[in-house]
Motif scaffolding. Structure first.
Motif, PDB file in Angstrom:
ATOM      1  N   ILE A   1       0.853  -1.194   0.000  1.00  0.00           N
ATOM      2  CA  ILE A   1       0.000   0.000   0.000  1.00  0.00           C
ATOM      3  C   ILE A   1       0.883   1.237   0.000  1.00  0.00           C
ATOM      4  CG2 ILE A   1      -1.758   1.257   1.318  1.00  0.00           C
ATOM      5  CD1 ILE A   1      -1.851  -1.933   2.599  1.00  0.00           C
ATOM      6  N   THR A   2       0.804   2.034  -1.042  1.00  0.00           N
ATOM      7  CA  THR A   2       1.543   3.296  -1.121  1.00  0.00           C
ATOM      8  C   THR A   2       0.576   4.440  -0.878  1.00  0.00           C
ATOM      9  OG1 THR A   2       3.096   2.357  -2.717  1.00  0.00           O
ATOM     10  CG2 THR A   2       3.005   4.756  -2.555  1.00  0.00           C
ATOM     11  N   GLU A   3       0.736   5.098   0.262  1.00  0.00           N
ATOM     12  CA  GLU A   3      -0.180   6.172   0.648  1.00  0.00           C
ATOM     13  C   GLU A   3       0.250   7.488   0.016  1.00  0.00           C
ATOM     14  OE1 GLU A   3      -1.931   4.953   4.925  1.00  0.00           O
ATOM     15  OE2 GLU A   3       0.172   5.595   4.959  1.00  0.00           O
ATOM     16  N   ILE A   4      -0.626   8.061  -0.774  1.00  0.00           N
ATOM     17  CA  ILE A   4      -0.359   9.323  -1.464  1.00  0.00           C
ATOM     18  C   ILE A   4      -0.806  10.511  -0.623  1.00  0.00           C
ATOM     19  CG2 ILE A   4      -0.701  10.605  -3.604  1.00  0.00           C
ATOM     20  CD1 ILE A   4       0.704   7.902  -3.962  1.00  0.00           C
ATOM     21  N   ALA A   5      -1.996  10.420  -0.077  1.00  0.00           N
ATOM     22  CA  ALA A   5      -2.551  11.480   0.772  1.00  0.00           C
ATOM     23  C   ALA A   5      -3.059  10.841   2.048  1.00  0.00           C
ATOM     24  CB  ALA A   5      -3.682  12.213   0.041  1.00  0.00           C
TER      25      ALA A   5
END
Length: 941
Positions: free
Chosen positions: A328-332
């Protein structure tokens, strides 16, 4: 020639235009090393592995030849072209150098052990005939209504695969390239997959906001689901904390509530071992968050600014369920409320802007241990600089050595502030005020400065950071020039170089840098301003300052400084601001956070690699560990420093700061935060941490540095009844050549020191010698005295040796209520378990001044940590309600509250400190005055 900031994939014209033009600075470089040099046919690629471990990774080199290839390496392996780049697999031993020649030649045909195929909406992986499952991607977005993490979200239950259509763009013997793009919820997401036949998969992604509202508080994450065969075991490295992952598990989602969470990015790597033996390591690159415009003035800059969005780095989290793994790559995302003055939380990029990130999978039929995966991660994600040569390029993995620096700024730290009473010229109540008297009457303090700089040289430091040099602006010009001539002259004599941390006009910078050009190594513009953001109007000013420095001295490096929020440097590039180095300030704020220091160093090195610049750490240390004993802190101190150094990502490393100081007001300035992280006590006695730091300097400095070649003991002696002593300073030639040395003794009046041996000696390799130095004191004044031996070799080495002379005794003191206390005996200063910050600061001020004034070490400890044999004679600092029942030989420094405790402590200090040999108050007097907090540095009182 392609602009060095063009997107490194060199994508075909059919790939989306905005992806092809996107700056590479935040995306792909760590996925494979990249040579920035323009190379001719048949170039020689030199690979330097400065890491103490081997690595095997793809390497990417830019080639100027227009022909498409094919290429072969000198050992007959394929080097596949992609645009003007050649990509091949390098395999290099630990601490080794390897030369690889590229020349035109036919590809070597062989069966590829690793392939991927479209299995839309994703891709399926096959390795050595075994299917390893399918990768698909989803986009998770929702409105944020309250602060907090998504630690409880079930990404497995919520996952909806994006309808991606992967198409193969390039096929070859080294790698296949697959591309896909989609727009969802107003966000365009583009993927490039590079599937290397030898068992590597690079996943490179870029997200662009096309039409989503950037003003709505949003959580946004790109989720990669890996439907995999049942894993036998999985291990997660999370900010350098290694832990097992169960079949139904998740990463911590920044579970710590300390300030360190601002700098955490999350999952470094995951190691998966499958039942039949295949190991897959999933490595995450460091991807800086983006910046957004904050038009308010309610921030530390008091001006509209570019602020960091969300946190400093994109968040990397993981979740597992039986048969499925989620990256999971959290952008915001929401932020800790502690850092909202630095960031704006839960925001998407503005339309037209975006963010990039990448991961690498390493597949192996042989077992990969956690250690091997971790080492490969450091090689993949660290600092990998490139240097062009006429016939090729040199690509390095890490740096071969480190230059060490310390912050020493005597125009502040030689000052003294006892709350209501302070040096007459103290200009403000701030963390680092100007102590104007120490400059206006600098000759009275010249020996102090000489002593301190010689200690720094003896410890092995090569660089001195002059912090907030703009503090000198109010000093009359002629006096300021005399002072700086003296200061830079001492640096020159000691072969030390300076980093100037300064806020000044272009004209002032031109004059300053031009006058001291031979001593100045680099300039930091506006100390750590990027921590708070980029003022919207500042870019032209910084550019003018950069030009002014380069006009005076083109070789001097210029930097601006952030706090792991490396996205600020991307914004500087977009604004056209030129700078040479990517600078970081960081502190370890808890025991739990000590391993995380590695990630901070890797992140700044990673950013520097992508920008084609040098990384730099100009402030680093612990914070908040003051209540620990010196002995306990020395045990955990080495990893606090070495977690950064061992990455080999940092060529220049400055600890902050050098010496204990009385300059900040204990109530208003430094008393808000416990930061006694200095190397030296006020007496200039080295703390135990200083000895640990010296070991690290010796370990990581260049092999040819004098501190590595000439090893030395640190001797301590007490004067006898005739006020004499002999210091037997041992030295060893740790180099591989004989040394012809000339020795000169240096000390400060009134201590007399003389070498009791020949001043020249020949020292063969591996041999040791003793340099006897006789010292004497005409008048017995208690305190710590310091002696130095300057060693110069015929080959140009300069080494300083350092020894202490202690003269114990009761200090001269005005009459007071503590007259019955015996100050001639060794004493411990202590405080209670519930002591406030102000009470502890009072204890430190008392203990530090008392040690300096008595010539005896004075431990400063919580009462519970005081050894039993020291309980008979101590000074307790604390409020009456916290005070223990006193013993007969205790001195109680108390009051009804913390403010009264501080007042009592300051009054006691003033009764003896004004007579102490090291006291500034003895030389220039004290004044009773109140000053505004953070006063105008342009106005002296």
């Amino acid at each position: 020639m392609r602009n060095k900031h063009d997107f490194l994939f060199v994508l075909s014209d059919s790939f989306p235009l905005n992806m092809r033009r996107f700056k590479f600075v935040a995306l792909i470089l760590p996925a494979c090393f990249y040579g920035a040099a323009l190379l001719h046919a048949g170039p020689t690629i030199t690979l330097r592995n400065n890491q103490p471990f081997p690595w095997r990774l793809p390497v990417r080199v830019h080639i100027s030849a227009t022909k498409d290839g094919p290429w072969l390496t000198s050992d007959g392996l394929s080097a596949q072209p992609l645009g003007h780049d050649a990509l091949f697999i390098a395999d290099i031993a630990a601490s080794a150098t390897q030369q690889i020649n590229l020349h035109p030649g036919a590809f070597v045909g062989r069966q590829a052990p690793f392939t991927i195929e479209a299995n839309n909406p994703g891709v399926r992986l096959t390795f050595s005939g075994q299917e390893l499952g399918r990768l698909t991607w989803g986009l998770e977005t929702h409105m944020v209504t309250k602060r907090g993490t998504n630690a409880s979200q079930d990404f497995d239950a919520d996952f909806k695969p994006l309808p991606l259509e992967f198409r193969q763009k390039v096929h070859g013997p080294v790698f296949d390239q697959w591309l896909a793009s989609i727009t969802n919820a107003g966000l365009q997401i583009q993927f490039e997959l590079l599937a290397y036949a030898d068992g590597f998969l690079d996943i490179n992604a870029h997200l662009t906001n096309e039409s989503a509202d950037p003003n709505i508080k949003t959580y946004a994450a790109i989720v990669c689901r890996w439907e995999q065969p049942q894993a036998a075991s999985q291990t997660l490295c999370y900010d350098n904390h290694i832990q097992e992952l169960g079949a139904r598990s998740r990463s911590p989602y920044r579970a710590s509530h300390g300030s360190e969470t601002y700098k955490h990015r999350g999952a470094d790597w995951v190691r998966t071992v499958f039942t039949e033996g295949t190991t897959v390591a999933w490595l995450n690159d460091f991807a800086p968050s983006f910046t957004v415009v904050d038009n308010t003035t309610n921030n530390p800059l008091h001006a509209p600014r570019y602020a960091g969005a969300n946190l400093s780095q994109l968040g990397q989290e993981v979740q597992t369920v039986p048969g499925r793994f989620y990256s999971i790559t959290e952008i915001a995302r929401p932020d800790s409320d502690k850092f909202l003055n630095r960031t704006t939380e839960a925001l998407l990029p503005v339309p037209g802007e975006g963010v990039s990130f990448s991961s690498r999978l390493i597949l192996s039929k042989t077992a990969l241990s956690n250690t091997e995966v971790d080492q490969t991660f450091v090689a993949f994600a660290g600092y990998n600089p490139q240097q062009e040569q006429p016939d090729g390029a040199t690509i390095s993995c890490g740096v071969p050595s480190v230059r060490f620096g310390t912050s020493y700024f005597p125009y502040s730290t030689l000052g003294e502030n006892f709350d209501n009473v302070k040096l007459p010229g103290m200009d403000r109540e701030a963390f680092w005020p100007l102590a104007a008297d120490t400059v206006l009457q600098w000759r009275l303090f010249a020996d102090d400065i000489r002593r301190d700089l010689r200690i720094a040289k003896a410890m092995g430091f090569q660089l001195i950071r002059l912090h907030h040099l703009e503090l000198l602006a109010p000093i009359p010009k002629d006096t300021r020039r005399e002072y700086l001539d003296f200061l830079f002259g001492e640096l020159r004599r000691l072969h030390l170089r300076a980093l100037l941390d300064i806020y000044a006009s272009p004209e002032q910078l031109t004059e300053l840098v031009g006058r001291y050009r031979d001593v100045i190594d680099s300039v930091e513009l506006e100390n750590e301003i990027l921590i708070w953001g980029i003022p919207l109007d500042r870019a032209p000013q910084w550019q003018a300052e950069y030009d002014a420095i380069k006009k005076a001295a083109p070789e001097v490096q210029v930097s601006l400084t952030g706090y792991n929020n490396t996205g600020m440097f991307n914004r500087l590039e977009q604004l056209g601001v030129r700078f040479d180095r990517v600078d970081l300030h960081s502190y370890i704020d808890s025991l739990e956070a000590i391993p995380s220091g590695r990630g901070y160093a890797l992140a700044i090195g990673n950013c520097a690699t992508k920008l084609g610049k040098q990384p730099l750490i100009s402030e680093w240390n612990w914070r908040g560990l003051t209540r620990m004993s010196e002995e306990k802190r020395a045990e955990i101190y080495p990893p606090i420093i070495e977690n950064a150094l061992a990455t080999r990502a940092i060529p220049d490393f400055y600890e902050f700061q050098f010496n204990e100081t009385l300059a900040p007001n204990p109530r208003i300035g430094r008393g808000n935060i416990l930061r006694h992280y200095e190397m030296l006590d006020l007496s200039r006695r080295p703390k135990l941490e200083a000895f640990e730091f010296m070991k690290l300097i010796q370990r990581y400095s260049a092999p040819g540095d004098a501190v590595r070649i000439i090893e030395s003991s640190h001797e301590v002696a007490e004067l006898d009844e005739q006020n004499r002593a002999t210091l037997n300073i041992g030295i060893t030639n740790a180099g591989d050549a004989s040394l012809r040395l000339r020795a000169t003794v240096e000390s400060s009046d009134p201590l007399k020191a003389k070498l009791a041996a020949h001043s020249t000696l020949l020292l063969p390799p591996g041999q040791s010698a003793v340099l006897p130095v006789k010292v004497s004191l005409p008048k017995r004044t208690p305190g710590f005295y310091h002696v130095f031996v300057r060693l110069e070799s015929t080959a140009g080495l300069l080494r300083y040796l350092w020894a202490e002379v202690r003269v114990p005794g009761a200090p001269q003191m005005d009459a007071g209520p503590e007259q019955k206390f015996d100050f001639s005996k060794p004493v411990t200063v202590t405080y209670g378990p519930k002591a406030t910050v102000l009470e502890i600061e009072t204890a430190f001020a008392l203990g530090q001044t008392l040690e300096s004034a008595t010539g005896m070490t004075v431990p400063i400890l919580p009462l519970a940590d005081v050894p039993k044999d020291s309980l008979a004679h101590l000074i307790f600092v604390g409020s009456d309600k916290e005070a223990p029942v006193p013993r007969p030989d205790w001195l109680m420094v108390g009051g009804k509250d913390s403010r009264e405790v501080e007042e009592t402590g300051m009054n006691l200090i003033l009764r003896y400190w004004k007579y102490a040999k090291d006291s500034a108050a003895r030389r220039v007097g004290l004044a009773r005055k109140d000053l505004p907090k953070g006063g105008d540095p342009a106005k002296l009182p």
